[in-house]
Design an enzyme around this catalytic site. Sequence first.
Site, short mmCIF file in Angstrom:
data_model
loop_
_atom_site.label_atom_id
_atom_site.label_comp_id
_atom_site.label_asym_id
_atom_site.label_seq_id
_atom_site.Cartn_x
_atom_site.Cartn_y
_atom_site.Cartn_z
N HIS A 1 20.11 -24.64 6.78
CA HIS A 1 19.48 -23.51 6.09
C HIS A 1 19.48 -22.27 6.98
O HIS A 1 19.59 -21.15 6.49
CB HIS A 1 18.04 -23.86 5.68
CG HIS A 1 17.97 -25.00 4.71
ND1 HIS A 1 16.78 -25.49 4.24
CD2 HIS A 1 18.94 -25.74 4.13
CE1 HIS A 1 17.03 -26.50 3.40
NE2 HIS A 1 18.33 -26.65 3.33
N GLU B 1 15.37 -26.28 9.01
CA GLU B 1 16.59 -27.06 8.79
C GLU B 1 17.80 -26.28 9.32
O GLU B 1 17.99 -25.10 8.99
CB GLU B 1 16.78 -27.36 7.30
CG GLU B 1 18.08 -28.11 7.04
CD GLU B 1 18.15 -28.73 5.66
OE1 GLU B 1 17.11 -29.22 5.17
OE2 GLU B 1 19.24 -28.72 5.08
N ASP C 1 14.45 -30.48 10.09
CA ASP C 1 15.42 -31.22 9.29
C ASP C 1 16.76 -31.11 10.00
O ASP C 1 17.39 -30.05 10.02
CB ASP C 1 15.51 -30.66 7.86
CG ASP C 1 14.54 -31.36 6.92
OD1 ASP C 1 13.70 -32.14 7.40
OD2 ASP C 1 14.63 -31.15 5.70
N GLU D 1 9.64 -25.23 4.15
CA GLU D 1 11.01 -25.36 4.66
C GLU D 1 11.83 -24.17 4.17
O GLU D 1 12.21 -24.11 2.99
CB GLU D 1 11.61 -26.68 4.17
CG GLU D 1 13.02 -26.91 4.64
CD GLU D 1 13.58 -28.25 4.16
OE1 GLU D 1 12.80 -29.19 3.90
OE2 GLU D 1 14.81 -28.33 4.02
N HIS E 1 10.81 -37.92 -0.98
CA HIS E 1 10.27 -37.24 -2.16
C HIS E 1 9.73 -38.35 -3.07
O HIS E 1 10.30 -39.45 -3.11
CB HIS E 1 11.33 -36.51 -2.98
CG HIS E 1 12.10 -35.46 -2.26
ND1 HIS E 1 13.16 -35.74 -1.45
CD2 HIS E 1 12.00 -34.10 -2.28
CE1 HIS E 1 13.67 -34.61 -0.99
NE2 HIS E 1 12.99 -33.60 -1.47
N ASP F 1 12.49 -39.99 -5.02
CA ASP F 1 13.47 -40.85 -4.30
C ASP F 1 12.98 -42.28 -4.31
O ASP F 1 13.75 -43.23 -4.36
CB ASP F 1 13.59 -40.49 -2.81
CG ASP F 1 13.76 -39.03 -2.53
OD1 ASP F 1 14.33 -38.34 -3.37
OD2 ASP F 1 13.31 -38.60 -1.44
C1 XLS Z 1 17.31 -29.10 0.35
C2 XLS Z 1 16.19 -29.44 1.21
C3 XLS Z 1 15.46 -30.71 0.86
C4 XLS Z 1 14.14 -30.73 1.57
C5 XLS Z 1 13.10 -31.57 0.99
O1 XLS Z 1 18.14 -28.26 0.65
O2 XLS Z 1 16.64 -29.49 2.53
O3 XLS Z 1 16.23 -31.81 1.15
O4 XLS Z 1 14.30 -31.06 2.91
O5 XLS Z 1 12.79 -31.24 -0.32
NI NI Z 2 19.70 -28.63 3.26
NI NI Z 3 15.67 -30.18 4.22
#
Ligand code: XLS
Ligand code: NI
Ligand code: NI
Length: 440
Positions: free
Chosen positions: A270, A267, A295, A231, A100, A103
């Site tokens: 998620h 992810e 992810d 995402e 990001h 970061d």
């Molecule tokens: C948070 C997200 C974040 C994304 C990028 O839950 O996974 O880390 O991957 O913004």
């Molecule tokens: Ni996450």
């Molecule tokens: Ni993520």
Amino acid sequence: MSEFFSSIPKIKYEGKASKNPLSFKFYNPEEVIAGKTMKDQLKFALSWWHTMCGEGADMFGRGTTDKTWRASNEEERSANKVYAAFELMDKLSIDYFCFHDRDVSPDYPTLAESNEKLDKAVDIIAQMQAKTGKKCLWGTANNFSHPRYMSGAGTSPYADVFAFAAAQIKKALDVTVKLGGNGYVFWGGREGYETLLNTNMGLELDNLARLMRLAVNYGRSIGFKGDFYVEPKPKEPTKHQYDVDSATVIGFLRKYGLDKDFKLNIEANHATLAMHTFQHEIRVARDNGMFGTIDANQGDMLLGWDTDQFPTNVYDTALCMYEVLKAGGFTNGGLNFDSKTRRASFEPEDIFYSYIAGMDAFALGLRIADRIIADGRIDDFVTKRYSSWQSGIGADIINGKADLAAIEKYALEKGEVLGTIPSSRQEMLEDILNDIMFGG
Ligand code: XLS
Ligand code: NI
Ligand code: NI
């Protein structure tokens, strides 16, 4: 710059007989599996936020580990993060990174100053990339940490906040393109709501699509040829996140005509928060031609939040890599470790143990996925299970030859079908999977 992890050597592949915890047992970067080297199949990426920034703070306590990287001010810290990240990538044989904007360089009092300081840190990343050949998998803007985004960014009720989010995205796209990134991620940080009593959901979603369209138009105008990703995540930080799961996001992207430019970043944790399996979310994306990138992490089945643990569950990595191979492998995407060491795993070497665990789990997953496909028993079973669609009434339905009346006539003539439908054999298939994984 002296080393940050001087006591840790470069991690080597030593094979499954090795008992050295600082070695790969299953990840052999140059070994060819399913037609490509493992490093090209897996395309591992380091996440700047967890690895370079996350200090282990949680709701109940402050950080347990120090990520100041021996710096005495923020600018120096941003620079040292780069050197430490490249040392980690080198020692762990990780070819890619994801970031990001914030970061890489934190928020300063004004947007202009934040941009200027970001540029300085990005220049150092670009220099290190030129020296080492490491690549950017994707970039993104942090449109959720700053208090101005308390009610959302692209879905904020306030146009000024939308404008700040858009400005941050423009800059993040510039930086991603500068670093050669092939992906740009939208994770809807605070894009959601707590109560409909204060929310115009329709306008918020239209605006989110507007923001994505603006980003696509700008990205393409500066030569970004890669994929945009959304995402999905169902909750956290808001009660109701708009990008709930793969199916919801695909419907959203199609509604607003964004599906040509966007794919999905799936992810694992998620998926479980959305009450799906990781494999399900990838399958939905794959079946819709929207599979992009991953992810990599895992959640804890006993906790209802996003624990972002390093993935070690080999059933999950195997079924994930099965989907990836069936999708034809990664193109612009890869496996980004959106994973963090546990709060009590606070020593610098825990970063190495964590990445080794995650990389080995995915290397095993790839090896098993390749074996599942080569073995063929599971795929054959599925093909056979659906064989009634290849001829007779099944083919007529698929080809549109049979209308409802013709189908009724067929069913009436049959009288009853129970007795001809075979078992679905779930347990047999689960045992076959175990045989493929653990059999000789
Ligand atoms: C948070 C997200 C974040 C994304 C990028 O839950 O996974 O880390 O991957 O913004
Ligand atoms: Ni996450
Ligand atoms: Ni993520």
